[in-house]
Write a protein that holds these residues in place. Sequence first.
Motif, PDB file in Angstrom:
ATOM      1  N   LEU A 396      -2.279   2.297  -1.010  1.00  0.00           N
ATOM      2  CA  LEU A 396      -2.942   0.557  -0.925  1.00  0.00           C
ATOM      3  C   LEU A 396      -2.503  -0.281   0.149  1.00  0.00           C
ATOM      4  CD1 LEU A 396      -1.510   0.317  -4.746  1.00  0.00           C
ATOM      5  CD2 LEU A 396      -3.896   0.648  -3.978  1.00  0.00           C
ATOM      6  N   HIS A 397      -1.479   0.005   0.806  1.00  0.00           N
ATOM      7  CA  HIS A 397      -1.238  -0.924   2.042  1.00  0.00           C
ATOM      8  C   HIS A 397      -2.502  -0.057   3.357  1.00  0.00           C
ATOM      9  CE1 HIS A 397       2.063  -3.183   1.288  1.00  0.00           C
ATOM     10  NE2 HIS A 397       2.802  -2.223   0.769  1.00  0.00           N
ATOM     11  N   LEU A 398      -2.621   0.843   3.331  1.00  0.00           N
ATOM     12  CA  LEU A 398      -3.537   1.445   4.274  1.00  0.00           C
ATOM     13  C   LEU A 398      -4.912   0.851   4.060  1.00  0.00           C
ATOM     14  CD1 LEU A 398      -2.548   5.326   4.275  1.00  0.00           C
ATOM     15  CD2 LEU A 398      -1.978   3.430   5.970  1.00  0.00           C
ATOM     16  N   GLN A 399      -5.395   0.273   3.004  1.00  0.00           N
ATOM     17  CA  GLN A 399      -6.639  -0.131   2.847  1.00  0.00           C
ATOM     18  C   GLN A 399      -6.619  -1.676   3.341  1.00  0.00           C
ATOM     19  OE1 GLN A 399      -8.608   0.915  -1.150  1.00  0.00           O
ATOM     20  NE2 GLN A 399      -6.334   0.970  -1.563  1.00  0.00           N
ATOM     21  N   GLY A 400      -5.562  -2.103   3.587  1.00  0.00           N
ATOM     22  CA  GLY A 400      -5.556  -3.523   4.237  1.00  0.00           C
ATOM     23  C   GLY A 400      -5.360  -3.656   5.632  1.00  0.00           C
ATOM     24  N   ASP A 401      -4.324  -4.467   6.029  1.00  0.00           N
ATOM     25  CA  ASP A 401      -4.021  -4.536   7.466  1.00  0.00           C
ATOM     26  C   ASP A 401      -3.273  -3.344   8.162  1.00  0.00           C
ATOM     27  OD1 ASP A 401      -5.388  -6.950   7.432  1.00  0.00           O
ATOM     28  OD2 ASP A 401      -3.600  -8.042   7.398  1.00  0.00           O
ATOM     29  N   GLY A 402      -2.790  -2.377   7.220  1.00  0.00           N
ATOM     30  CA  GLY A 402      -2.071  -1.246   7.823  1.00  0.00           C
ATOM     31  C   GLY A 402      -0.401  -1.612   7.681  1.00  0.00           C
ATOM     32  N   ILE A 403       0.199  -0.506   7.771  1.00  0.00           N
ATOM     33  CA  ILE A 403       1.504  -0.249   7.508  1.00  0.00           C
ATOM     34  C   ILE A 403       2.043   1.015   8.139  1.00  0.00           C
ATOM     35  CG2 ILE A 403       1.734   0.888   5.299  1.00  0.00           C
ATOM     36  CD1 ILE A 403       3.727  -1.269   4.332  1.00  0.00           C
ATOM     37  N   SER A 404       3.476   0.916   8.574  1.00  0.00           N
ATOM     38  CA  SER A 404       4.125   2.099   8.913  1.00  0.00           C
ATOM     39  C   SER A 404       4.823   2.954   7.684  1.00  0.00           C
ATOM     40  CB  SER A 404       5.018   2.121  10.044  1.00  0.00           C
ATOM     41  OG  SER A 404       6.016   1.120   9.643  1.00  0.00           O
ATOM     42  N   VAL A 405       5.252   4.069   7.858  1.00  0.00           N
ATOM     43  CA  VAL A 405       6.100   4.640   6.567  1.00  0.00           C
ATOM     44  C   VAL A 405       7.356   4.094   6.879  1.00  0.00           C
ATOM     45  CG1 VAL A 405       7.138   6.594   6.085  1.00  0.00           C
ATOM     46  CG2 VAL A 405       4.942   6.898   7.025  1.00  0.00           C
ATOM     47  N   SER A 406       7.883   3.793   7.916  1.00  0.00           N
ATOM     48  CA  SER A 406       9.332   2.961   8.064  1.00  0.00           C
ATOM     49  C   SER A 406       9.129   1.599   7.333  1.00  0.00           C
ATOM     50  CB  SER A 406       9.699   2.819   9.435  1.00  0.00           C
ATOM     51  OG  SER A 406       9.812   3.896  10.124  1.00  0.00           O
ATOM     52  N   GLU A 407       8.049   0.856   7.554  1.00  0.00           N
ATOM     53  CA  GLU A 407       7.964  -0.493   6.844  1.00  0.00           C
ATOM     54  C   GLU A 407       7.766  -0.239   5.333  1.00  0.00           C
ATOM     55  OE1 GLU A 407       5.777  -3.284  10.170  1.00  0.00           O
ATOM     56  OE2 GLU A 407       4.375  -1.568   9.227  1.00  0.00           O
ATOM     57  N   VAL A 408       6.976   0.808   4.859  1.00  0.00           N
ATOM     58  CA  VAL A 408       6.800   0.675   3.338  1.00  0.00           C
ATOM     59  C   VAL A 408       8.205   1.229   2.681  1.00  0.00           C
ATOM     60  CG1 VAL A 408       5.985   3.036   3.249  1.00  0.00           C
ATOM     61  CG2 VAL A 408       5.167   1.497   1.784  1.00  0.00           C
ATOM     62  N   VAL A 409       8.882   2.115   3.159  1.00  0.00           N
ATOM     63  CA  VAL A 409      10.263   2.486   2.670  1.00  0.00           C
ATOM     64  C   VAL A 409      11.125   1.444   2.864  1.00  0.00           C
ATOM     65  CG1 VAL A 409      12.299   4.027   3.375  1.00  0.00           C
ATOM     66  CG2 VAL A 409       9.721   5.079   3.551  1.00  0.00           C
ATOM     67  N   ALA A 410      11.237   0.519   4.010  1.00  0.00           N
ATOM     68  CA  ALA A 410      12.180  -0.745   4.049  1.00  0.00           C
ATOM     69  C   ALA A 410      11.743  -1.526   2.973  1.00  0.00           C
ATOM     70  CB  ALA A 410      12.018  -1.294   5.408  1.00  0.00           C
ATOM     71  N   SER A 411      10.418  -1.859   2.612  1.00  0.00           N
ATOM     72  CA  SER A 411      10.140  -2.684   1.515  1.00  0.00           C
ATOM     73  C   SER A 411      10.482  -2.395   0.038  1.00  0.00           C
ATOM     74  CB  SER A 411       8.498  -2.819   1.415  1.00  0.00           C
ATOM     75  OG  SER A 411       8.183  -1.639   0.979  1.00  0.00           O
ATOM     76  N   GLY A 412      10.930  -1.001  -0.087  1.00  0.00           N
ATOM     77  CA  GLY A 412      11.308  -0.506  -1.273  1.00  0.00           C
ATOM     78  C   GLY A 412      10.430  -0.047  -2.266  1.00  0.00           C
ATOM     79  N   GLU A 413       9.338   0.010  -1.621  1.00  0.00           N
ATOM     80  CA  GLU A 413       8.226   0.504  -2.445  1.00  0.00           C
ATOM     81  C   GLU A 413       8.077   2.162  -2.518  1.00  0.00           C
ATOM     82  OE1 GLU A 413       4.280  -1.983  -2.183  1.00  0.00           O
ATOM     83  OE2 GLU A 413       5.552  -2.628  -0.410  1.00  0.00           O
ATOM     84  N   VAL A 414       8.785   2.717  -1.513  1.00  0.00           N
ATOM     85  CA  VAL A 414       8.764   4.108  -1.321  1.00  0.00           C
ATOM     86  C   VAL A 414      10.213   4.415  -1.370  1.00  0.00           C
ATOM     87  CG1 VAL A 414       8.434   5.976   0.025  1.00  0.00           C
ATOM     88  CG2 VAL A 414       6.588   4.182  -0.263  1.00  0.00           C
ATOM     89  N   ASN A 415      10.488   5.524  -2.180  1.00  0.00           N
ATOM     90  CA  ASN A 415      11.829   5.868  -2.280  1.00  0.00           C
ATOM     91  C   ASN A 415      12.124   6.697  -0.967  1.00  0.00           C
ATOM     92  OD1 ASN A 415      14.123   7.807  -2.604  1.00  0.00           O
ATOM     93  ND2 ASN A 415      13.659   7.954  -4.704  1.00  0.00           N
ATOM     94  N   VAL A 416      13.410   6.218  -0.228  1.00  0.00           N
ATOM     95  CA  VAL A 416      13.894   6.820   1.073  1.00  0.00           C
ATOM     96  C   VAL A 416      13.885   8.458   1.231  1.00  0.00           C
ATOM     97  CG1 VAL A 416      16.205   6.572   0.494  1.00  0.00           C
ATOM     98  CG2 VAL A 416      15.450   6.484   2.930  1.00  0.00           C
ATOM     99  N   LEU A 417      14.134   8.774  -0.097  1.00  0.00           N
ATOM    100  CA  LEU A 417      14.154  10.402  -0.228  1.00  0.00           C
ATOM    101  C   LEU A 417      12.730  10.970   0.114  1.00  0.00           C
ATOM    102  CD1 LEU A 417      16.775  11.109  -2.729  1.00  0.00           C
ATOM    103  CD2 LEU A 417      17.191  10.941  -0.212  1.00  0.00           C
ATOM    104  N   ALA A 418      11.734  10.311  -0.132  1.00  0.00           N
ATOM    105  CA  ALA A 418      10.295  10.543   0.017  1.00  0.00           C
ATOM    106  C   ALA A 418       9.554  10.409   1.273  1.00  0.00           C
ATOM    107  CB  ALA A 418       9.530  10.074  -1.436  1.00  0.00           C
ATOM    108  N   ALA A 419      10.584   9.870   2.314  1.00  0.00           N
ATOM    109  CA  ALA A 419       9.890   9.408   3.531  1.00  0.00           C
ATOM    110  C   ALA A 419       9.446  10.521   4.297  1.00  0.00           C
ATOM    111  CB  ALA A 419      10.854   8.517   4.311  1.00  0.00           C
TER     112      ALA A 419
END
Length: 448
Positions: A396-419
């Motif tokens: 969903l973030h990739l459809q917009g302005d973009g994001i890194s895996v680190s950023e999406v993990v830091a946001s809490g939207e992705v489980n750190v164990l799944a990084a």
Amino acid sequence: MNRRYSALKRLYECCSADPLQFSTRLRDDPSETLREIGVGEDVVGTDEALVMLDGLCTQSWEKNPYLALYRDRVLAVEKLIRQRASREQFASEKLYRYINIVRNRIFLTNREFCGHDNVLYYPVAFELSKGCSVQCPFCGLAASRLAGIARYEENRLLWHGILAAVLEIIGPAAGMGPCYFATEPLDNPDYERFMAGYREIFGTVPQTTTAAALREPERFRVLLSFLGEDGLREAGMRISVCSLKEFYRLMRMYTPEELEDIELIANNPESVNRYSASGRMVGKEGIRYPISCIAGLMVRLPDREVSFMEPVNPSPEYPTGVQTFETLSFRSAEDFREKASVLIEKWAIDRIHADTRLRLTPRVLFSREDAVNGLLIGKAGGIRLRIDSNMEAMLLHLQGDGISVSEVVASGEVNVLAAGRLLGAMETLFEKGFITLSGKAVRDPGEG
């Protein structure tokens, strides 16, 4: 030289450049029509020419002897191309991987490239003049007017030094690099001398496309003689045709045998070919696809500049279908070597990391297929993905302005164990061309 092949090739070119009028004339008066285009009936008879014409309509190998001969030559050229673009021809894995990632991205998002496995992306190209005198109305690169020329004697040592440097930095694959881009090769009166230096360093010559074969016929014949039959078949020579009037002038000026190993690109509006709606054709009807084949260094000898660029799909942001990431000036061959190495290391990005900002490649769409599966679909291919909450948040973030895996993990939207697993999936999608870097481009060459 094969008179039969060259005669059949000329018939095919006439049918392609003038599909409506030529076929009618050939059927109405085959003897006179063959005479007008320089094809002797002792080589191709009128009956055989009519059979070939029917074969062009049906694309039947049995009815079209030219296509059968052409197929054999194409297969031989494609084999050579694959050899020249193989991993062994590159000095580093990095640049080889990068160019193939770019190629995957372009092929994924353009149907026009389907089935054209011989399309290559060159790691380097050279401009020996600044601008172009021809100013073709369909120019996808919107080349500026001719404003300068690099003469050979003034640049001989620098030229040889630059070629030696790219051979060292890139490897033998640099010997594919054309000596034109948004330029007309024959605008430079020393083009043949530059080619001689090129052959001295690489042992080969690059592909040449010119729109000036009518303007300088004797010089063009001398260039063909210099290249030789082996050079023409190995590297390729193309003539770009702007109008139907030009096309028939070429038919009268050059015999079929002279143009046997020359590809005529019929760009006249009546032809079966279609332009890319890029460069000067922006806003016109047509399909927008990138005509640039450069993914790497662009060396502009008149200005003593080297840039790093890659092809992208034409858009309002990049109307010529080219992204230029950075341009550096150089003073000497050694200075060039240092600047070129810096550009490749900085911009030939072949791997991503957790902090690499990413986005979907333009023309790639994401959609849910069902509760557990999703699709990423380009114009010419797609991939099915297993979608969990972590992957969905990233996409969903990739459809917009973009994001890194680190950023999406830091946001809490992705489980750190799944990084780690998520980064592995992003690496695969990046290599296949479904995602690209966010915010990489600097400017389009059309901006000046």
